[in-house]
Design a protein around this motif. Structure first.
Motif, PDB file in Angstrom:
ATOM      1  N   LEU A 121     116.432 -56.796  35.054  1.00 26.10           N
ATOM      2  CA  LEU A 121     116.975 -58.114  34.743  1.00 26.10           C
ATOM      3  C   LEU A 121     117.147 -58.343  33.246  1.00 26.10           C
ATOM      4  CD1 LEU A 121     114.972 -60.306  37.291  1.00 26.10           C
ATOM      5  CD2 LEU A 121     117.228 -59.264  37.562  1.00 26.10           C
ATOM      6  N   ASP A 122     116.203 -57.854  32.445  1.00 25.75           N
ATOM      7  CA  ASP A 122     116.315 -58.065  31.003  1.00 25.75           C
ATOM      8  C   ASP A 122     117.493 -57.301  30.414  1.00 25.75           C
ATOM      9  OD1 ASP A 122     114.843 -55.719  31.646  1.00 25.75           O
ATOM     10  OD2 ASP A 122     114.098 -55.594  29.597  1.00 25.75           O
ATOM     11  N   GLU A 123     117.810 -56.151  31.001  1.00 22.13           N
ATOM     12  CA  GLU A 123     118.938 -55.366  30.482  1.00 22.13           C
ATOM     13  C   GLU A 123     120.272 -56.022  30.809  1.00 22.13           C
ATOM     14  OE1 GLU A 123     117.076 -50.908  30.122  1.00 22.13           O
ATOM     15  OE2 GLU A 123     118.541 -51.272  31.715  1.00 22.13           O
ATOM     16  N   VAL A 124     120.397 -56.557  32.006  1.00 22.83           N
ATOM     17  CA  VAL A 124     121.639 -57.254  32.383  1.00 22.83           C
ATOM     18  C   VAL A 124     121.828 -58.474  31.485  1.00 22.83           C
ATOM     19  CG1 VAL A 124     122.870 -58.462  34.219  1.00 22.83           C
ATOM     20  CG2 VAL A 124     121.482 -56.445  34.766  1.00 22.83           C
ATOM     21  N   TYR A 182     125.065 -58.637  28.687  1.00 22.76           N
ATOM     22  CA  TYR A 182     126.142 -59.607  28.902  1.00 22.76           C
ATOM     23  C   TYR A 182     125.917 -60.942  28.192  1.00 22.76           C
ATOM     24  CZ  TYR A 182     128.015 -56.485  32.531  1.00 22.76           C
ATOM     25  OH  TYR A 182     128.550 -55.412  33.228  1.00 22.76           O
ATOM     26  N   ASN A 183     124.867 -61.021  27.373  1.00 22.95           N
ATOM     27  CA  ASN A 183     124.556 -62.259  26.635  1.00 22.95           C
ATOM     28  C   ASN A 183     124.481 -63.473  27.563  1.00 22.95           C
ATOM     29  OD1 ASN A 183     124.295 -60.946  24.220  1.00 22.95           O
ATOM     30  ND2 ASN A 183     126.215 -61.678  23.322  1.00 22.95           N
ATOM     31  N   ILE A 184     123.654 -63.360  28.590  1.00 26.35           N
ATOM     32  CA  ILE A 184     123.428 -64.470  29.501  1.00 26.35           C
ATOM     33  C   ILE A 184     121.922 -64.666  29.665  1.00 26.35           C
ATOM     34  CG2 ILE A 184     125.605 -64.274  30.784  1.00 26.35           C
ATOM     35  CD1 ILE A 184     124.050 -62.714  32.942  1.00 26.35           C
ATOM     36  N   ARG A 185     121.545 -65.841  30.102  1.00 26.00           N
ATOM     37  CA  ARG A 185     120.148 -66.149  30.373  1.00 26.00           C
ATOM     38  C   ARG A 185     120.076 -66.978  31.653  1.00 26.00           C
ATOM     39  NH1 ARG A 185     120.121 -62.806  27.006  1.00 26.00           N
ATOM     40  NH2 ARG A 185     118.932 -62.738  25.039  1.00 26.00           N
ATOM     41  N   GLY A 186     118.845 -67.134  32.167  1.00 23.87           N
ATOM     42  CA  GLY A 186     118.671 -67.914  33.391  1.00 23.87           C
ATOM     43  C   GLY A 186     117.220 -68.291  33.579  1.00 23.87           C
ATOM     44  N   SER A 187     116.905 -68.797  34.764  1.00 20.98           N
ATOM     45  CA  SER A 187     115.531 -69.237  35.056  1.00 20.98           C
ATOM     46  C   SER A 187     115.143 -68.870  36.489  1.00 20.98           C
ATOM     47  CB  SER A 187     115.408 -70.748  34.846  1.00 20.98           C
ATOM     48  OG  SER A 187     116.370 -71.452  35.634  1.00 20.98           O
ATOM     49  N   ASP A 188     115.586 -67.701  36.939  1.00 19.28           N
ATOM     50  CA  ASP A 188     115.295 -67.277  38.311  1.00 19.28           C
ATOM     51  C   ASP A 188     113.855 -66.823  38.491  1.00 19.28           C
ATOM     52  OD1 ASP A 188     117.803 -67.901  39.184  1.00 19.28           O
ATOM     53  OD2 ASP A 188     118.599 -65.870  39.057  1.00 19.28           O
ATOM     54  N   VAL A 191     118.287 -63.722  34.963  1.00 21.98           N
ATOM     55  CA  VAL A 191     119.094 -64.054  36.135  1.00 21.98           C
ATOM     56  C   VAL A 191     118.971 -62.915  37.139  1.00 21.98           C
ATOM     57  CG1 VAL A 191     121.422 -64.613  36.947  1.00 21.98           C
ATOM     58  CG2 VAL A 191     120.742 -65.209  34.608  1.00 21.98           C
ATOM     59  N   HIS A 192     118.847 -63.225  38.403  1.00 26.83           N
ATOM     60  CA  HIS A 192     118.875 -62.175  39.418  1.00 26.83           C
ATOM     61  C   HIS A 192     120.293 -61.608  39.478  1.00 26.83           C
ATOM     62  CE1 HIS A 192     115.082 -63.807  41.580  1.00 26.83           C
ATOM     63  NE2 HIS A 192     114.803 -62.709  40.908  1.00 26.83           N
ATOM     64  N   ALA A 193     120.468 -60.445  38.889  1.00 24.21           N
ATOM     65  CA  ALA A 193     121.804 -59.853  38.816  1.00 24.21           C
ATOM     66  C   ALA A 193     121.697 -58.352  38.577  1.00 24.21           C
ATOM     67  CB  ALA A 193     122.623 -60.494  37.695  1.00 24.21           C
ATOM     68  N   PHE A 194     122.695 -57.632  39.064  1.00 20.66           N
ATOM     69  CA  PHE A 194     122.862 -56.209  38.773  1.00 20.66           C
ATOM     70  C   PHE A 194     124.093 -56.063  37.880  1.00 20.66           C
ATOM     71  CE2 PHE A 194     121.010 -56.380  43.065  1.00 20.66           C
ATOM     72  CZ  PHE A 194     119.932 -55.512  42.946  1.00 20.66           C
ATOM     73  N   ALA A 195     124.240 -54.884  37.286  1.00 15.60           N
ATOM     74  CA  ALA A 195     125.437 -54.588  36.495  1.00 15.60           C
ATOM     75  C   ALA A 195     125.827 -53.132  36.679  1.00 15.60           C
ATOM     76  CB  ALA A 195     125.211 -54.898  35.022  1.00 15.60           C
ATOM     77  N   ILE A 196     127.118 -52.903  36.683  1.00 20.12           N
ATOM     78  CA  ILE A 196     127.664 -51.544  36.649  1.00 20.12           C
ATOM     79  C   ILE A 196     128.715 -51.517  35.549  1.00 20.12           C
ATOM     80  CG2 ILE A 196     129.053 -49.804  37.858  1.00 20.12           C
ATOM     81  CD1 ILE A 196     127.801 -50.684  40.469  1.00 20.12           C
TER      82      ILE A 196
END
Length: 439
Positions: A192-195, A199-205, A212-217
């Motif tokens: 999560l910290d790498e995504v 992408y210069n985003i933050r969240g509170s999941d 943020v709960h997210a994956f990246a490719i």
């Protein structure tokens, strides 16, 4: 807890193939140590609330492995039906399973919740007795967790360049250079910290973690984020699209990993088409393309997919051809650690703001201790005679003083998380105690 374990054993018997043991890790689908409420499966099964540990349920036993931070806590929280396994003192979980489970035993685990490295290490340990690791198609704990907390819809926010210090475009450019250097055509990010950093985003999941709960490719030509689209505002969507990042639903990462393995992912990218149109207007030179790392698929004949064996989940690795996977530490690990001048300046300002809040709090506490309890002042000695007041109505507690400290912190430019606040409080108290020792 006994009812939960019994229910899981019933599912183990009915599973195909039947399971001799079920592993319940602490981690979520991103292999995070700190997880959201709905991902605390090991806690739900065992009753142990520490952040790190692993539960193993066999046909007759229930065991919990944890480290030295939590030995005393686990002893208190585990019921009589559980056995505490102390990491560093008792056999490691893979060794225990290999030694104590029968020949050709089947060990079930949710492949989303273990790393590539862990899965491969267990398989090596199982080889001698022909035991096998069985990835379950569903998480069996979820099947018996009737009151499992629902997924929260927390908004994604953009982390401005004025705080990040580097643009998404700059980070992607450097990343693609590394892909070419390692002869790879794509990379999967699950941490999560790498995504969030890339992408210069933050969240509170996750509580106290701005992720943020997210994956990246990311491939040589495209970039994707896999996130619940309900969390994505127009501002965030614009930020991502402008940087050539295609937004996909969270669950689509599984099918896209399959497309990545067959080199078909770029073909379905709408963001790639939009970016290509923009780049066409710029008419970049071949030299510029090489410098920017924007190589077309035909220019990069390499067929490897990069995955970090420690942070990438086994479920996504299983979608790839193992012969064409580069198992190597993520290139973002070092990039995140090397703070740029803007980030360093932000760290300094954060410490100054928090220092001011802590001093403000200590002066307030000093005055309250004099007013309420008649204590000697540490900072200021009042001239007036101290009188003990009504303690029942004015008594200070850990909660009331903590709330006051949070109030001082919240009044500053940027509010710190409670977790960091606790750490700084402990640091201050440690200094006070050391000072008193010298006296």
């Amino acid at each position: 807890m006994e009812d939960t374990v019994s229910a899981l054993r019933s599912l183990m018997v009915s599973h195909s193939p039947p399971l001799d043991a079920l592993v319940v890790p602490s981690e979520d689908y991103h292999l995070s140590e700190y997880v959201s409420a709905r991902d605390k499966r090991r806690e739900f099964v065992s009753g142990f609330t520490g952040s790190a540990g692993l539960a193993l349920i066999t046909k007759k036993e229930a065991l919990l492995w944890t480290d030295g931070r939590y030995f005393l806590q686990a002893e208190k929280e585990l019921s009589a039906g559980w056995k505490l396994m102390r990491i560093g003192e008792d056999p490691a979980v893979d060794i225990w399973m290999a030694d104590n489970l029968p020949k050709e035993a089947s060990v079930g685990v949710d492949p989303w919740c273990i790393s590539i490295d862990t899965a491969q290490r267990w398989e090596r340990a199982f080889a001698e007795k022909q035991q096998k690791l069985v990835p379950t198609s569903k998480n069996l704990v979820d099947e018996v967790w009737i009151n499992r907390p629902p997924a929260e819809i927390n908004a994604v926010i953009v982390h401005p360049v004025k705080f990040a210090g580097r643009s998404v475009a700059d980070k992607l450019k450097d990343l693609r250079k590394k892909l070419v250097h390692e002869q790879t055509r794509g990379i999967i990010f699950t941490a999560l910290d790498e995504v969030a950093w890339l992408y210069n985003i933050r969240g509170s999941d996750v509580a106290y973690c701005p992720v943020v709960h997210a994956f990246a490719i990311v491939t040589s030509n495209s970039a994707f984020i896999y996130v619940d689209k309900q969390k994505v505002s127009v501002e965030v969507q614009t930020h991502l699209v402008e940087n050539g990042i295609e937004i996909q639903e969270y669950t689509a990462v599984s099918s896209d990993a399959t497309l990545l393995a067959t080199d078909e992912l770029d073909a379905v990218s709408t963001a790639k088409a939009a970016l290509a149109e923009t780049e066409a207007r710029k008419i970049p030179s071949e030299i510029d393309k090489s410098v920017n790392g924007e190589h077309q698929a035909e220019e990069n004949s390499n067929d490897l997919i990069w995955a970090d064996p420690v942070s990438c989940c086994y479920a996504l690795y299983a979608k790839l051809n193992p012969d064409t996977v580069l198992l190597q530490q993520s290139p973002l690990a070092l990039a995140k650690a090397l703070k740029n001048s803007v980030e360093l300046d932000g760290l300094k300002k954060a410490h100054i703001r928090d220092g001011a809040a802590v001093v403000q709090y200590l002066v307030w506490l000093d005055k309250k201790m004099q007013d309420i309890y008649g204590a000697s002042g540490y900072f200021l000695e009042k001239d007036s005679v101290k009188k003990e007041k009504h303690l029942q109505s004015l008594k200070l507690t850990e909660v009331t003083v903590s709330d006051q400290l949070e109030g001082f912190r919240a009044s500053k430019e940027v509010e710190l998380t409670e977790q960091l606040s606790i750490y700084l409080d402990m640091l201050f108290l440690e200094k006070i105690l050391l000072k008193k020792k010298k006296w």
